[in-house]
Design a protein around this motif. Sequence first.
Motif, short mmCIF file in Angstrom:
data_model
loop_
_atom_site.label_atom_id
_atom_site.label_comp_id
_atom_site.label_asym_id
_atom_site.label_seq_id
_atom_site.Cartn_x
_atom_site.Cartn_y
_atom_site.Cartn_z
N UNK A 53 14.26 -16.70 5.15
CA UNK A 53 14.44 -15.77 6.27
C UNK A 53 13.35 -16.04 7.31
N UNK A 54 13.64 -16.94 8.25
CA UNK A 54 12.62 -17.39 9.21
C UNK A 54 12.12 -16.26 10.10
N UNK A 55 12.92 -15.21 10.25
CA UNK A 55 12.54 -14.11 11.16
C UNK A 55 11.55 -13.13 10.51
N UNK A 56 11.30 -13.28 9.20
CA UNK A 56 10.37 -12.35 8.54
C UNK A 56 9.05 -13.06 8.25
N UNK A 57 8.03 -12.65 8.99
CA UNK A 57 6.67 -13.18 8.82
C UNK A 57 6.04 -12.60 7.56
N UNK A 58 5.28 -13.44 6.86
CA UNK A 58 4.50 -12.96 5.72
C UNK A 58 3.02 -12.91 6.12
N UNK A 89 6.62 -3.92 7.12
CA UNK A 89 6.91 -3.35 5.80
C UNK A 89 5.75 -3.65 4.86
N UNK A 90 5.26 -2.62 4.15
CA UNK A 90 4.14 -2.80 3.22
C UNK A 90 4.69 -3.22 1.87
N UNK A 137 -3.46 -7.97 0.06
CA UNK A 137 -2.56 -7.07 0.80
C UNK A 137 -1.45 -7.93 1.39
N UNK A 138 -0.20 -7.53 1.18
CA UNK A 138 0.93 -8.33 1.67
C UNK A 138 1.84 -7.45 2.52
N UNK A 139 2.10 -7.90 3.74
CA UNK A 139 2.99 -7.19 4.65
C UNK A 139 4.06 -8.17 5.14
N UNK A 140 5.22 -7.65 5.47
CA UNK A 140 6.28 -8.45 6.09
C UNK A 140 6.56 -7.88 7.47
N UNK A 141 6.75 -8.77 8.44
CA UNK A 141 7.02 -8.28 9.81
C UNK A 141 8.23 -8.94 10.43
N UNK A 142 9.06 -8.10 11.06
CA UNK A 142 10.14 -8.60 11.92
C UNK A 142 9.75 -8.27 13.36
#
Length: 271
Positions: A70-75, A106-107, A257-262
């Motif tokens: 999913x290229x649109x979701x940054x890690x 998203x956390x 700490x891991x977050x995902x961003x759109x």
Amino acid sequence: MTPSIGAVVSDIDLCKQLTSTQCSEILALLVEHHVLFFENQPVTPHQHRDLAANFGALHVHPVYPHVSDVAEIIILDTSVDNPPDNDSWHTDVPFIESPPMGCLLSARELPPSGGDTMWTSCAAAYDALDDEYKSLIENLTAEHDIAKAFPESRYGKTPEAQAQLAAARQKNPPMIHPVVRTHPVSGKRGIYVNDNFTTRIIELGPDKGAEVLQFLTSHVARPEFRVRWEWKQYDLAFWDNRLTQHFAFADYLPHRRVMHRATILGDKPFR
Ligand SMILES: O=C(O)CCC(=O)C(=O)O
Ligand SMILES: [Fe+2]
């Protein structure tokens, strides 16, 4: 949450496809409150992408890693090996012609404590300026440079990373935007320069330009314009990236700490 910024939205399941009424209601709340918080929303990366796509075309980041399919979701996966560096006030991706209208964060995995994020209202900050200062900055423009926020010392450590960074810089030359922008929906005006990316004010000499930048970037960060969120796993924040800035605390090492961003594209900033 405060008179300037922030609202918690409940009684909605963001893992399900939203109706167009729900999308319009969320957008209206976003424009009014600048940042919305949704608790306990365990979206998968695909659901996260589809949720964000309700609000516009998505940006694929030229430097940050993304979820494998999913290229649109940054890690944003930070730890001792990859220390956090978002502990400075910024708006996301101002280095393109039509910067994002909003982001959905998203956390996923949180440290035992710390790792909060703050947002500030650049509209409240603008409103608080006196008329003289408002007219001083009224017609100014400023340059935003990806190279300032993504330095080679940090993002070019391997030959592959160096090549990716060089390509990102080449594809994204410094971009000029108004110092004060008008929100396309609310008509509110807000300060649009930030610590991470803004390099100079075009119409002012280096000394005066640096002084105005320094003043504006510290002014937007004043405590009365901000809200602070203490994350729980699967909280989701949706911010209006046009008239806010954010700052992520880097106080949790050696924990991870891991977050995902759109990132949802917006339109070209105007005065
Ligand atoms: O990790 C966070 O809380 C925010 C990081 C950030 O700046 C972003 O996602 O744009
Ligand atoms: Fe950010």
